[in-house]
Design a protein around this motif. Sequence first.
Motif, short mmCIF file in Angstrom:
data_model
loop_
_atom_site.label_atom_id
_atom_site.label_comp_id
_atom_site.label_asym_id
_atom_site.label_seq_id
_atom_site.Cartn_x
_atom_site.Cartn_y
_atom_site.Cartn_z
N MET A 56 6.43 -30.92 -19.49
CA MET A 56 6.53 -32.37 -19.27
C MET A 56 6.04 -32.73 -17.86
SD MET A 56 9.93 -34.73 -19.64
CE MET A 56 10.52 -34.37 -17.99
N GLY A 57 5.31 -33.81 -17.76
CA GLY A 57 4.78 -34.23 -16.46
C GLY A 57 5.85 -34.85 -15.58
N MET A 58 5.49 -35.06 -14.35
CA MET A 58 6.43 -35.68 -13.39
C MET A 58 5.82 -36.94 -12.78
SD MET A 58 8.18 -32.55 -11.24
CE MET A 58 6.68 -31.69 -10.83
N THR A 59 6.70 -37.83 -12.34
CA THR A 59 6.23 -39.03 -11.63
C THR A 59 5.95 -38.63 -10.18
OG1 THR A 59 8.42 -39.69 -10.84
CG2 THR A 59 7.79 -40.45 -13.04
N ILE A 60 5.29 -39.52 -9.46
CA ILE A 60 4.95 -39.23 -8.06
C ILE A 60 6.19 -38.91 -7.23
CG2 ILE A 60 4.77 -41.74 -7.56
CD1 ILE A 60 2.73 -41.05 -5.40
N THR A 61 7.26 -39.69 -7.44
CA THR A 61 8.49 -39.45 -6.67
C THR A 61 9.08 -38.08 -7.01
OG1 THR A 61 8.95 -41.81 -6.46
CG2 THR A 61 10.84 -40.32 -6.23
N GLU A 62 9.09 -37.73 -8.31
CA GLU A 62 9.61 -36.42 -8.72
C GLU A 62 8.77 -35.29 -8.12
OE1 GLU A 62 11.26 -38.22 -12.96
OE2 GLU A 62 9.46 -36.98 -12.95
N LYS A 63 7.46 -35.47 -8.14
CA LYS A 63 6.57 -34.43 -7.59
C LYS A 63 6.81 -34.22 -6.10
CE LYS A 63 2.23 -34.12 -10.00
NZ LYS A 63 0.92 -34.75 -10.20
N ILE A 64 6.97 -35.34 -5.38
CA ILE A 64 7.21 -35.25 -3.93
C ILE A 64 8.55 -34.55 -3.66
CG2 ILE A 64 7.62 -36.61 -1.82
CD1 ILE A 64 5.57 -38.66 -2.94
N MET A 65 9.56 -34.92 -4.44
CA MET A 65 10.89 -34.30 -4.29
C MET A 65 10.81 -32.80 -4.60
SD MET A 65 13.48 -36.47 -3.56
CE MET A 65 13.83 -38.21 -3.46
N ALA A 66 10.05 -32.45 -5.63
CA ALA A 66 9.95 -31.05 -6.04
C ALA A 66 9.25 -30.22 -4.96
CB ALA A 66 9.20 -30.93 -7.37
N ARG A 67 8.07 -30.67 -4.52
CA ARG A 67 7.33 -29.84 -3.57
C ARG A 67 8.01 -29.74 -2.21
NH1 ARG A 67 1.68 -30.94 -3.10
NH2 ARG A 67 1.76 -30.77 -0.85
N ASN A 68 8.80 -30.76 -1.86
CA ASN A 68 9.50 -30.71 -0.57
C ASN A 68 10.86 -30.03 -0.65
OD1 ASN A 68 7.75 -32.16 1.52
ND2 ASN A 68 7.65 -33.52 -0.25
N SER A 69 11.23 -29.60 -1.87
CA SER A 69 12.47 -28.82 -1.99
C SER A 69 12.15 -27.41 -2.49
CB SER A 69 13.46 -29.52 -2.92
OG SER A 69 12.92 -29.65 -4.22
N GLY A 70 10.87 -27.05 -2.44
CA GLY A 70 10.46 -25.69 -2.82
C GLY A 70 10.60 -25.40 -4.30
N ARG A 71 10.52 -26.43 -5.13
CA ARG A 71 10.65 -26.22 -6.58
C ARG A 71 9.33 -26.54 -7.28
NH1 ARG A 71 15.71 -27.26 -4.90
NH2 ARG A 71 17.49 -26.82 -6.24
N ASP A 72 9.18 -25.97 -8.47
CA ASP A 72 8.00 -26.30 -9.28
C ASP A 72 8.20 -27.64 -9.96
OD1 ASP A 72 6.72 -23.97 -8.60
OD2 ASP A 72 7.66 -22.84 -10.24
N SER A 73 9.43 -27.90 -10.35
CA SER A 73 9.71 -29.18 -11.02
C SER A 73 11.15 -29.61 -10.77
CB SER A 73 9.45 -29.05 -12.52
OG SER A 73 10.39 -28.16 -13.07
N VAL A 74 11.39 -30.89 -10.93
CA VAL A 74 12.75 -31.43 -10.85
C VAL A 74 12.94 -32.41 -12.01
CG1 VAL A 74 13.05 -31.22 -8.34
CG2 VAL A 74 12.01 -33.30 -9.30
N VAL A 75 14.20 -32.67 -12.35
CA VAL A 75 14.48 -33.68 -13.37
C VAL A 75 15.47 -34.69 -12.79
CG1 VAL A 75 14.01 -32.29 -15.43
CG2 VAL A 75 16.28 -32.21 -14.38
N PRO A 76 15.41 -35.96 -13.25
CA PRO A 76 16.34 -36.97 -12.73
C PRO A 76 17.79 -36.50 -12.87
CG PRO A 76 14.64 -38.03 -14.02
CD PRO A 76 14.45 -36.55 -14.20
N GLY A 77 18.58 -36.78 -11.84
CA GLY A 77 19.99 -36.40 -11.86
C GLY A 77 20.25 -35.14 -11.05
N GLU A 78 19.23 -34.30 -10.91
CA GLU A 78 19.36 -33.06 -10.15
C GLU A 78 19.59 -33.36 -8.66
OE1 GLU A 78 16.54 -29.10 -9.80
OE2 GLU A 78 16.02 -30.65 -11.24
N LEU A 79 20.39 -32.52 -8.01
CA LEU A 79 20.65 -32.71 -6.59
C LEU A 79 19.92 -31.65 -5.78
CD1 LEU A 79 23.98 -34.25 -5.98
CD2 LEU A 79 22.88 -33.13 -4.07
N VAL A 80 19.11 -32.09 -4.82
CA VAL A 80 18.32 -31.11 -4.05
C VAL A 80 18.38 -31.42 -2.54
CG1 VAL A 80 16.68 -30.72 -5.94
CG2 VAL A 80 16.19 -32.49 -4.25
#
Lengths: 422, 174
Positions: free
Chosen positions: A1-25
């Motif tokens: 599943m793709g990610m939105t720009i905000t999700e992508k920014i949150m993922a790459r700046n928390s050292g993750r490949d992907s994140v999902v809404p609700g996750e705490l990082v």
Amino acid sequence: MGMTITEKIMARNSGRDSVVPGELVWTDINSVMTMDYLGKTCFDKFKSLGKKEVFDKNKVICVSDHLVPPPNQKFATMLNEWREVVKEHDIANFYDLGRQGIAHQIMVEQGHVLPGTISIGTDSHANTYGAVGAVGNAIGVTDAAVAMATGKAWFRIPQSVKFNITGKWQPWVMAKDLSLHIMGMMHWNGHLLYKALEFTGPAIESLSMAGRMTLCNMTVDLGAKNGIVAPDIVTERYLRNRTSDAWEMIVSDEDAEYDQVYNIDISDLGPTIAMPGKLDDTQPIEKLIGQKFNKAFVGTCTNGRLEDFAAMAEIMKGKQVHRDVNMILVPASQTVYLEALRAGYIETLVEAGAAVDTPSCAACAGIHTGVAGDGDIVLSAGNRNMTGRMGSKKAEIYLTSPSVVAASAIRGEITDPRTFDI
Amino acid sequence: MIRGTCWVADDYVMAYDIIIQEYWTSAIDPEDNSKWVMAGVKEEFNKENAFKDNGHTFIVAAHNFAGGGKSIEHVITGLMGAGIQAVFATSFARLQFRNAINYGLPFVTCDNIDKGCETGDELEYNPETGIIKNITKGTEFQSVPAAPFVAEVGEAGGLMNYVRDKIAKGETIE
């Protein structure tokens, strides 16, 4: 599943490949901004964490904006304490009186916000940073102190909401009108609590950086976590001479998931006004033509940019501010001030009878110059109009765009710039 | 388990009414900030210690508690200084929701809580189960339990303590 720009920014700046809404990082922070009246507390808190040096002296941005120049002894003393603490920590980027501006303007204009990264500030309109394709977030002094020490902040991944904006902008209609239109449509702090708002579509692509900043700036007033415009050629041009840091074009995936998608055609959007007291009580200008007022105010992190001064100068050239109106204009930064001077806008506006004040937050928060008194009716291009916001609880504030304020200031009553004789 | 009386707010209690403009530039100090907390929410609270002197333990609110976009932490410290130990609402504004987590003050989301309580009712809150009992009315509500990170920060007594401890131990934050 793709990610939105905000999700992508949150993922790459928390050292993750992907994140999902609700996750705490915990994410890396690019820049932490704090200002004069809260800054000392940030540094005091930072020191209490047991660290001697901030995580990066170039990435803690200090700005004097709410209290400068000091109108009273209390503010003067606060500023002295503030200067001392900034000096003590050897902060590289200190924008004090003389080099000042409203913090959010400084952050973007001086290249402290990079696309694809996360920056935070101790003032609610830090959402402005989304204009360059970054996640900009307002936080309290505690989060700022923690970020100063660690270079990190915690976030819950927000759900994303897409605003797809199509159509052609009418003359004199500005990003502010779209902001206020969305405010009226979505309700103030209503359905968009905690959401990441993404503005996209042809009418956004054609929008200047100043307009994008206005749009993202007011997302905090919708209750949203952040507002963002994906980086494009406009962003690239804007940042070219402002930063030498490398950055990447992070955009939403085509199959990204949105909580909601709204389509707005702006072809019919005219100047829009928020009625005194409530931001979401918005009306098309037609309903308010002829409404009298006695104070006109254009400035703030929402509408104090060069483009706003250009629009006003064009409308007011060779005309005079109505004798029943006091008009106060405050450039958002010294840079904006100088550019507006060089372009001749300041000269035109002063000739027209407008007062120009030194860059600061001015009367926007009701604690600095140009405040409203009992019985004042203010036509403002700021961001908030609740009772007492600009000073007296017995004053009324209508919010609108700089072009409406300019045309109206000449007539002494609310005037549609589209029908004004220019 | 926390027990005490509640004060029931209207919809849309704004952060800038909880701490009014005059005090935005004050130092962050629970005792000091609590003196004028809620001064802009109701005229009766616009007196020194007026809200605090009611001695309530909880606030019950409806939609968007502490909204209107102010990030100042005086809002949270003011409530804490006034003896508030938890706020129950159908929704919270994000800036103050975040600040509350950072100070370890439970901001607890609970559907319909606003309709089931009156000012002065005796409530009992169990942070572990999320159950809120209205002792006066003999009713019960299930709130949204705190996320593990939020609970951890709460147990540490706030984010400052949480991070200070990690720094002292040389642990990374992730």
